[in-house]
Design a protein around this motif. Structure first.
Motif, PDB file in Angstrom:
ATOM      1  N   ARG A 192       0.732  -1.073   0.094  1.00  0.00           N
ATOM      2  CA  ARG A 192       0.056   0.051  -0.154  1.00  0.00           C
ATOM      3  C   ARG A 192       0.881   1.276   0.095  1.00  0.00           C
ATOM      4  N   GLU A 193       1.784   1.470   0.930  1.00  0.00           N
ATOM      5  CA  GLU A 193       2.798   2.219   1.008  1.00  0.00           C
ATOM      6  C   GLU A 193       3.472   2.632  -0.438  1.00  0.00           C
ATOM      7  N   LYS A 194       3.806   1.459  -1.183  1.00  0.00           N
ATOM      8  CA  LYS A 194       4.580   1.531  -2.171  1.00  0.00           C
ATOM      9  C   LYS A 194       3.656   2.201  -3.302  1.00  0.00           C
ATOM     10  N   THR A 195       2.347   1.591  -3.290  1.00  0.00           N
ATOM     11  CA  THR A 195       1.659   2.132  -4.115  1.00  0.00           C
ATOM     12  C   THR A 195       1.164   3.737  -4.065  1.00  0.00           C
ATOM     13  N   MET A 196       1.034   4.091  -2.881  1.00  0.00           N
ATOM     14  CA  MET A 196       0.799   5.560  -2.581  1.00  0.00           C
ATOM     15  C   MET A 196       1.949   6.318  -2.999  1.00  0.00           C
ATOM     16  N   ARG A 197       3.191   6.154  -2.916  1.00  0.00           N
ATOM     17  CA  ARG A 197       4.372   6.591  -3.486  1.00  0.00           C
ATOM     18  C   ARG A 197       4.398   6.883  -5.011  1.00  0.00           C
ATOM     19  N   GLU A 198       4.069   5.572  -5.460  1.00  0.00           N
ATOM     20  CA  GLU A 198       4.104   5.632  -7.068  1.00  0.00           C
ATOM     21  C   GLU A 198       3.153   6.591  -7.676  1.00  0.00           C
ATOM     22  N   LEU A 199       1.964   6.723  -6.915  1.00  0.00           N
ATOM     23  CA  LEU A 199       0.847   7.505  -7.510  1.00  0.00           C
ATOM     24  C   LEU A 199       1.314   9.068  -7.171  1.00  0.00           C
ATOM     25  N   GLU A 200       1.730   9.357  -5.922  1.00  0.00           N
ATOM     26  CA  GLU A 200       2.092  10.485  -5.297  1.00  0.00           C
ATOM     27  C   GLU A 200       3.274  11.017  -6.507  1.00  0.00           C
ATOM     28  N   LYS A 201       4.197  10.234  -6.747  1.00  0.00           N
ATOM     29  CA  LYS A 201       5.451  10.500  -7.659  1.00  0.00           C
ATOM     30  C   LYS A 201       4.607  10.963  -9.270  1.00  0.00           C
ATOM     31  N   ARG A 202       3.663  10.183  -9.572  1.00  0.00           N
ATOM     32  CA  ARG A 202       2.930  10.506 -10.905  1.00  0.00           C
ATOM     33  C   ARG A 202       2.296  11.828 -10.762  1.00  0.00           C
ATOM     34  N   TRP A 203       1.532  11.975  -9.884  1.00  0.00           N
ATOM     35  CA  TRP A 203       0.725  13.413  -9.705  1.00  0.00           C
ATOM     36  C   TRP A 203       1.571  14.397  -9.332  1.00  0.00           C
ATOM     37  N   ALA A 204       3.169  14.344  -8.810  1.00  0.00           N
ATOM     38  CA  ALA A 204       3.757  15.542  -8.766  1.00  0.00           C
ATOM     39  C   ALA A 204       4.469  15.830  -9.809  1.00  0.00           C
ATOM     40  N   ASN A 205       4.567  15.145 -10.789  1.00  0.00           N
ATOM     41  CA  ASN A 205       5.154  15.503 -12.204  1.00  0.00           C
ATOM     42  C   ASN A 205       4.178  16.005 -13.069  1.00  0.00           C
ATOM     43  N   ASN A 206       2.714  16.288 -12.714  1.00  0.00           N
ATOM     44  CA  ASN A 206       1.700  16.730 -13.643  1.00  0.00           C
ATOM     45  C   ASN A 206       1.182  17.817 -13.277  1.00  0.00           C
ATOM     46  N   ASP A 207       0.836  18.397 -14.561  1.00  0.00           N
ATOM     47  CA  ASP A 207      -0.224  19.747 -14.618  1.00  0.00           C
ATOM     48  C   ASP A 207      -1.572  19.416 -14.209  1.00  0.00           C
ATOM     49  N   VAL A 208      -1.985  19.608 -13.009  1.00  0.00           N
ATOM     50  CA  VAL A 208      -3.167  19.136 -12.428  1.00  0.00           C
ATOM     51  C   VAL A 208      -4.277  20.170 -13.178  1.00  0.00           C
ATOM     52  N   GLU A 209      -3.868  21.433 -13.163  1.00  0.00           N
ATOM     53  CA  GLU A 209      -4.891  22.414 -14.100  1.00  0.00           C
ATOM     54  C   GLU A 209      -5.135  21.966 -15.310  1.00  0.00           C
ATOM     55  N   LEU A 210      -4.166  21.573 -16.029  1.00  0.00           N
ATOM     56  CA  LEU A 210      -4.414  20.975 -17.505  1.00  0.00           C
ATOM     57  C   LEU A 210      -5.433  19.791 -17.558  1.00  0.00           C
ATOM     58  N   ILE A 211      -4.961  18.737 -16.588  1.00  0.00           N
ATOM     59  CA  ILE A 211      -5.917  17.642 -16.474  1.00  0.00           C
ATOM     60  C   ILE A 211      -7.400  18.213 -16.153  1.00  0.00           C
ATOM     61  N   GLY A 212      -7.517  19.018 -15.282  1.00  0.00           N
ATOM     62  CA  GLY A 212      -8.813  19.464 -14.846  1.00  0.00           C
ATOM     63  C   GLY A 212      -9.544  20.057 -16.110  1.00  0.00           C
ATOM     64  N   ARG A 213      -8.841  20.839 -16.745  1.00  0.00           N
ATOM     65  CA  ARG A 213      -9.567  21.493 -17.859  1.00  0.00           C
ATOM     66  C   ARG A 213      -9.758  20.343 -18.989  1.00  0.00           C
ATOM     67  N   VAL A 214      -9.200  19.473 -19.217  1.00  0.00           N
ATOM     68  CA  VAL A 214      -9.511  18.118 -19.994  1.00  0.00           C
ATOM     69  C   VAL A 214     -10.877  17.842 -19.618  1.00  0.00           C
ATOM     70  N   LEU A 215     -10.901  17.593 -18.142  1.00  0.00           N
ATOM     71  CA  LEU A 215     -11.968  16.566 -17.513  1.00  0.00           C
ATOM     72  C   LEU A 215     -13.104  17.560 -17.783  1.00  0.00           C
ATOM     73  N   ARG A 216     -13.004  18.898 -17.487  1.00  0.00           N
ATOM     74  CA  ARG A 216     -14.090  19.801 -17.544  1.00  0.00           C
ATOM     75  C   ARG A 216     -14.787  19.854 -18.980  1.00  0.00           C
ATOM     76  N   CYS A 217     -13.965  19.928 -20.097  1.00  0.00           N
ATOM     77  CA  CYS A 217     -14.296  19.681 -21.513  1.00  0.00           C
ATOM     78  C   CYS A 217     -15.363  18.381 -21.565  1.00  0.00           C
ATOM     79  N   HIS A 218     -14.620  17.463 -21.209  1.00  0.00           N
ATOM     80  CA  HIS A 218     -15.206  15.860 -21.411  1.00  0.00           C
ATOM     81  C   HIS A 218     -16.577  15.976 -20.796  1.00  0.00           C
ATOM     82  N   LEU A 219     -16.638  16.661 -19.394  1.00  0.00           N
ATOM     83  CA  LEU A 219     -18.072  16.565 -18.808  1.00  0.00           C
ATOM     84  C   LEU A 219     -19.057  17.514 -19.448  1.00  0.00           C
ATOM     85  N   ALA A 220     -18.463  18.597 -20.053  1.00  0.00           N
ATOM     86  CA  ALA A 220     -19.666  19.539 -20.634  1.00  0.00           C
ATOM     87  C   ALA A 220     -19.966  18.794 -21.755  1.00  0.00           C
TER      88      ALA A 220
END
Length: 160
Positions: A19-47
């Motif tokens: 579980r700890e290893k999985t959480m570290r991997e997820l945190e590493k993936r999210w740390a290297n991302n543009d969360v705003e860009l991802i949110g904007r893509v999701l917002r367009c998809h939902l609209a």
């Protein structure tokens, strides 16, 4: 050969480590991302999904789309049969591919996916400079949703 017996405590420790290893991997993936860009893509998809859903309810009011709980792709398949516009349907398909890329990789979808139908629409609307990337997706989304709402409103006006 007999399987070695693992105590409950050992199982718990192994699960905690995994579980700890999985959480570290997820945190590493999210740390290297543009969360705003991802949110904007999701917002367009939902609209777009919302507008397609409204269109389906408008064009087939006797069908119970709410309880059918259709996926985005199922809604799109029905929608694309009623709207014979390759640019609109192609653009919606582009947005869905971007959303799927974001959902499965957690990174900038524009690095791996092109959006040819959206780029084509933007070339009709804008001469230069033409919007690119997420801005083009947002322009397309506004255009597509506005067009669908306009078609529904025009149809209602014709009935009066």
């Amino acid at each position: 050969m007999k399987k070695p017996q693992i105590s409950e405590e050992e199982k718990r420790q192994v699960n905690d480590i995994l579980r700890e290893k999985t959480m570290r991997e997820l945190e590493k993936r999210w740390a290297n991302n543009d969360v705003e860009l991802i949110g904007r893509v999701l917002r367009c998809h939902l609209a777009l999904e919302y507008c397609m859903f409204r269109w389906l309810k408008f064009t087939a009011p006797k069908l119970d789309f709410e309880s059918s709980r259709l996926s985005f792709f199922q809604k799109f398949e029905i929608f694309s049969k009623s709207i014979k516009d390759p640019l609109l349907c192609g653009g919606i398909r582009d947005v869905n591919m971007l959303r799927n890329q974001v959902a499965h990789t957690f990174h900038d979808p524009f690095a791996d996916i092109s959006i040819p139908q959206i780029d084509k629409l933007c070339s009709y609307i804008y001469r230069s400079p033409r919007p690119q990337g997420i801005v083009a997706v947002e322009v397309f989304t506004r255009h597509a949703c506005g067009w669908l709402e306009g078609r529904m409103t025009a149809h209602i006006s014709d009935l009066k």
